[in-house]
Design a protein around this motif. Sequence first.
Motif, PDB file in Angstrom:
ATOM      1  N   SER A 165       0.833  -1.211   0.000  1.00 56.16           N
ATOM      2  CA  SER A 165       0.000   0.000   0.000  1.00 56.16           C
ATOM      3  C   SER A 165       0.861   1.253   0.000  1.00 56.16           C
ATOM      4  O   SER A 165       0.536   2.249  -0.660  1.00 56.16           O
ATOM      5  CB  SER A 165      -0.924   0.005   1.226  1.00 56.16           C
ATOM      6  OG  SER A 165      -1.750  -1.129   1.242  1.00 56.16           O
ATOM      7  N   LEU A 166       1.979   1.203   0.739  1.00 50.01           N
ATOM      8  CA  LEU A 166       2.899   2.345   0.801  1.00 50.01           C
ATOM      9  C   LEU A 166       3.498   2.640  -0.568  1.00 50.01           C
ATOM     10  O   LEU A 166       3.554   3.798  -1.006  1.00 50.01           O
ATOM     11  CB  LEU A 166       4.005   2.052   1.818  1.00 50.01           C
ATOM     12  CG  LEU A 166       5.135   3.084   1.924  1.00 50.01           C
ATOM     13  CD1 LEU A 166       4.589   4.419   2.417  1.00 50.01           C
ATOM     14  CD2 LEU A 166       6.234   2.577   2.854  1.00 50.01           C
ATOM     15  N   ALA A 207       0.817   4.064  -2.832  1.00 49.19           N
ATOM     16  CA  ALA A 207       0.503   5.447  -2.450  1.00 49.19           C
ATOM     17  C   ALA A 207       1.587   6.403  -2.934  1.00 49.19           C
ATOM     18  O   ALA A 207       1.295   7.506  -3.420  1.00 49.19           O
ATOM     19  CB  ALA A 207       0.345   5.545  -0.934  1.00 49.19           C
ATOM     20  N   PHE A 208       2.848   5.985  -2.815  1.00 51.99           N
ATOM     21  CA  PHE A 208       3.958   6.826  -3.266  1.00 51.99           C
ATOM     22  C   PHE A 208       3.894   7.046  -4.778  1.00 51.99           C
ATOM     23  O   PHE A 208       4.061   8.171  -5.264  1.00 51.99           O
ATOM     24  CB  PHE A 208       5.290   6.166  -2.884  1.00 51.99           C
ATOM     25  CG  PHE A 208       6.493   6.931  -3.345  1.00 51.99           C
ATOM     26  CD1 PHE A 208       6.903   8.078  -2.677  1.00 51.99           C
ATOM     27  CD2 PHE A 208       7.215   6.516  -4.465  1.00 51.99           C
ATOM     28  CE1 PHE A 208       8.004   8.797  -3.110  1.00 51.99           C
ATOM     29  CE2 PHE A 208       8.317   7.228  -4.903  1.00 51.99           C
ATOM     30  CZ  PHE A 208       8.721   8.369  -4.221  1.00 51.99           C
ATOM     31  N   LEU A 224       1.222   6.808  -6.763  1.00 51.23           N
ATOM     32  CA  LEU A 224       0.039   7.589  -7.137  1.00 51.23           C
ATOM     33  C   LEU A 224       0.190   9.066  -6.788  1.00 51.23           C
ATOM     34  O   LEU A 224      -0.266   9.933  -7.539  1.00 51.23           O
ATOM     35  CB  LEU A 224      -1.207   7.014  -6.455  1.00 51.23           C
ATOM     36  CG  LEU A 224      -1.678   5.647  -6.979  1.00 51.23           C
ATOM     37  CD1 LEU A 224      -2.872   5.152  -6.185  1.00 51.23           C
ATOM     38  CD2 LEU A 224      -2.039   5.723  -8.456  1.00 51.23           C
ATOM     39  N   THR A 225       0.807   9.358  -5.641  1.00 52.43           N
ATOM     40  CA  THR A 225       1.021  10.769  -5.291  1.00 52.43           C
ATOM     41  C   THR A 225       1.998  11.435  -6.251  1.00 52.43           C
ATOM     42  O   THR A 225       1.865  12.629  -6.545  1.00 52.43           O
ATOM     43  CB  THR A 225       1.545  10.904  -3.849  1.00 52.43           C
ATOM     44  OG1 THR A 225       2.662  10.025  -3.656  1.00 52.43           O
ATOM     45  CG2 THR A 225       0.460  10.578  -2.847  1.00 52.43           C
ATOM     46  N   ARG A 226       2.974  10.671  -6.750  1.00 50.06           N
ATOM     47  CA  ARG A 226       3.889  11.210  -7.768  1.00 50.06           C
ATOM     48  C   ARG A 226       3.145  11.501  -9.065  1.00 50.06           C
ATOM     49  O   ARG A 226       3.507  12.411  -9.815  1.00 50.06           O
ATOM     50  CB  ARG A 226       5.029  10.221  -8.036  1.00 50.06           C
ATOM     51  CG  ARG A 226       5.911   9.935  -6.834  1.00 50.06           C
ATOM     52  CD  ARG A 226       6.842  11.073  -6.516  1.00 50.06           C
ATOM     53  NE  ARG A 226       7.898  11.222  -7.508  1.00 50.06           N
ATOM     54  CZ  ARG A 226       8.865  12.122  -7.435  1.00 50.06           C
ATOM     55  NH1 ARG A 226       8.884  12.973  -6.414  1.00 50.06           N
ATOM     56  NH2 ARG A 226       9.787  12.196  -8.366  1.00 50.06           N
ATOM     57  N   SER A 232      -4.936  10.661  -5.773  1.00 49.56           N
ATOM     58  CA  SER A 232      -5.202  10.554  -4.336  1.00 49.56           C
ATOM     59  C   SER A 232      -4.651   9.237  -3.778  1.00 49.56           C
ATOM     60  O   SER A 232      -4.849   8.169  -4.372  1.00 49.56           O
ATOM     61  CB  SER A 232      -6.708  10.627  -4.085  1.00 49.56           C
ATOM     62  OG  SER A 232      -6.982  10.393  -2.726  1.00 49.56           O
ATOM     63  N   PRO A 233      -3.956   9.275  -2.610  1.00 51.54           N
ATOM     64  CA  PRO A 233      -3.449   8.031  -2.000  1.00 51.54           C
ATOM     65  C   PRO A 233      -4.560   7.124  -1.484  1.00 51.54           C
ATOM     66  O   PRO A 233      -4.310   5.952  -1.198  1.00 51.54           O
ATOM     67  CB  PRO A 233      -2.575   8.542  -0.845  1.00 51.54           C
ATOM     68  CG  PRO A 233      -3.083   9.909  -0.542  1.00 51.54           C
ATOM     69  CD  PRO A 233      -3.557  10.462  -1.845  1.00 51.54           C
ATOM     70  N   ALA A 284      -4.761   4.063  -3.429  1.00 46.46           N
ATOM     71  CA  ALA A 284      -3.745   3.053  -3.104  1.00 46.46           C
ATOM     72  C   ALA A 284      -4.183   2.195  -1.924  1.00 46.46           C
ATOM     73  O   ALA A 284      -3.997   0.971  -1.932  1.00 46.46           O
ATOM     74  CB  ALA A 284      -2.420   3.744  -2.792  1.00 46.46           C
ATOM     75  N   TYR A 285      -4.772   2.822  -0.908  1.00 51.48           N
ATOM     76  CA  TYR A 285      -5.194   2.067   0.274  1.00 51.48           C
ATOM     77  C   TYR A 285      -6.360   1.135  -0.054  1.00 51.48           C
ATOM     78  O   TYR A 285      -6.418   0.002   0.444  1.00 51.48           O
ATOM     79  CB  TYR A 285      -5.584   3.027   1.397  1.00 51.48           C
ATOM     80  CG  TYR A 285      -4.510   4.042   1.715  1.00 51.48           C
ATOM     81  CD1 TYR A 285      -3.159   3.689   1.703  1.00 51.48           C
ATOM     82  CD2 TYR A 285      -4.832   5.366   2.016  1.00 51.48           C
ATOM     83  CE1 TYR A 285      -2.174   4.620   1.977  1.00 51.48           C
ATOM     84  CE2 TYR A 285      -3.847   6.303   2.295  1.00 51.48           C
ATOM     85  CZ  TYR A 285      -2.519   5.924   2.266  1.00 51.48           C
ATOM     86  OH  TYR A 285      -1.546   6.849   2.538  1.00 51.48           O
ATOM     87  N   ILE A 288      -6.186   5.267   7.184  1.00 53.29           N
ATOM     88  CA  ILE A 288      -5.476   4.299   6.331  1.00 53.29           C
ATOM     89  C   ILE A 288      -6.043   2.901   6.551  1.00 53.29           C
ATOM     90  O   ILE A 288      -6.362   2.177   5.600  1.00 53.29           O
ATOM     91  CB  ILE A 288      -3.962   4.334   6.624  1.00 53.29           C
ATOM     92  CG1 ILE A 288      -3.345   5.633   6.105  1.00 53.29           C
ATOM     93  CG2 ILE A 288      -3.262   3.126   5.984  1.00 53.29           C
ATOM     94  CD1 ILE A 288      -1.903   5.841   6.527  1.00 53.29           C
TER      95      ILE A 288
END
Length: 605
Positions: A13-14, A17-18, A20-22, A26-27, A30-31, A265
Amino acid sequence: MDYGALGLSLLLSLVLAFILTRLKLSPIIAYLIGGILASTYLGVNFNSPEFSLITSLALNLLAFEIGTGFDLTKARELFTRAIFVALAELTLILIISYYTGLYILHLGSVGSTFLVLASIDTSTSIIYKLTEGKTIRDKDLLIAVASIEDIEVFFIYSVIVALGGNFSFIKITTVIIEVVVASMILYVFARFLFQRVLFSPSKVEDESIIILLPIALVFIFSYISSITGVPTTLTMILAGIAFSSVSGSEKVIKTIAPVREFALIFFFLAVGGLLKINESLIGFFVVSLLIISIKYFSFSTASWLTGTNFVQSYTNGIYMIPLSEFGIIVTLDALEEGVNVYTVYLISITVVIASSIIATVLVPRIQKISTFISEIYSRSRILPQLDSAIIWFNRTVIRQITPFSKSEITRASLRLIVLILLPFAIFPLFHRLSSFIPSDLGFLFYTIFVVESVIASLLLYNFSLSSMRIYYIIVGEIFIRIQKVKSRSFKEFWRGILDFAGIGSIFFLILSSLFYLFLEMSSLLAYDPPLISFPIQLVSLVIIVIYISRRDFKKISKFSMYSRRKPSYKKVIKITSIAIQRYKKESDNNKEKEKILGIIHIRVK
């Protein structure tokens, strides 16, 4: 618990999220995806009792923060405009989403109502992020409407859950009164608790105390909500609104933000864990695209009809696309309350994912989209004229409507609301009465079916008549003020829109009659055979349209009203005297202002 699988799920998930934010997404996506993959392939259950405390804390802290963010003093400036936009949007979404859920997705009355809730609420936090650092003319209006949507969703939801999925007119009225009274008591108690009993957070320096304060309040008000019967989420919003008046509340919300984000989260991982990867997932995404389109069209059209120009309205609609996670919250909470809305719950999850992706892709290209809409607008012949007509209507007719017209429109509108609710009370009552009829008296069942169809026809007639009453009052107000307009083409355009004696009135009559027909048929067909009810209603519709379209209406005062009764002379004199007194008061105030300005002008010289 398999901590290895849990660690791998969180790491996955981390990474998502990284990435997708790049990509400026929205993170949350990812979650949700992390939860789906963890439950499907790694066997991690984020909905187990081990995580229930964290997910519950996430829901309540989020609702509490929404309440603190609803600033009544800031919203007051745009309240009138925002409430009109929100109500117009709610009406459009209610009509489109409810019928989509009822007749296309076959979700039933309760499921269709929850589909409406999933289609309404825009994420206030995402609006902040999307509009941050951008110069947007209607930014305050967007935030005010989103805040009102939060209140709409939670209030409607609290009524539905309290009803337990059973629609009854008397029960609805009782529940609304109970919810309103309990909510007022909760709010007053919260204000007293925060301002008179608790210490001021602004005087506290230790962060652990500041973090513990909202967490303790969340569990206290969760217990209070179980006593009062008001859903926990609505209770937390009311507590948050009361807490926002306390000195140092901003400091508390800022300090608790990391705890809330941590809990959220796991909440989104748990939400994703309930969605399994299968073939039906594609169907849910198709439905999600439909809901997103309904939301965009409804807000943009509502904003346009309430006075914003066409291009700006349909550009602002892009910012309102990201639907809030509250659709997930209310459907999940409803499932825990025993309301069967699992399909809508799955749709809500896919809606959050799809709307977040679409919004984050479109917002950076908002200027190009606005240019594209402007080109469509400039090439069209009808849109510029219609745009200027709507703006003139809002600025001239709505703001200067006569007291008599306002009174009559209010009465007719209340009558329409009652008529909308009546089918959900009358037809279930007949169904209960028919259950007492012996099986050997089968002909009585058909008698009841015919009686219900006749009652439905009478309700349809009264609804159509009240709708036309409002129509002709507004048309009369328009024709009074259109005479003062100098532009001949503008006058002709308005006459073309309304077509006072012909197609315009008939079109509105047919449209309003069809709306009510579909509404009452959804309740009628739940109990009666279609072979009896449907033909009777179709014949009734044709007769009602022909009869009302040929019915004469008389001149009353300076405008036309759809009525055979003239107002009493006492009523006309009373309304006229009030209008004269107001005009005299305004005239005296203007004279005083002129005197003051004259004195100032002399002193300046």
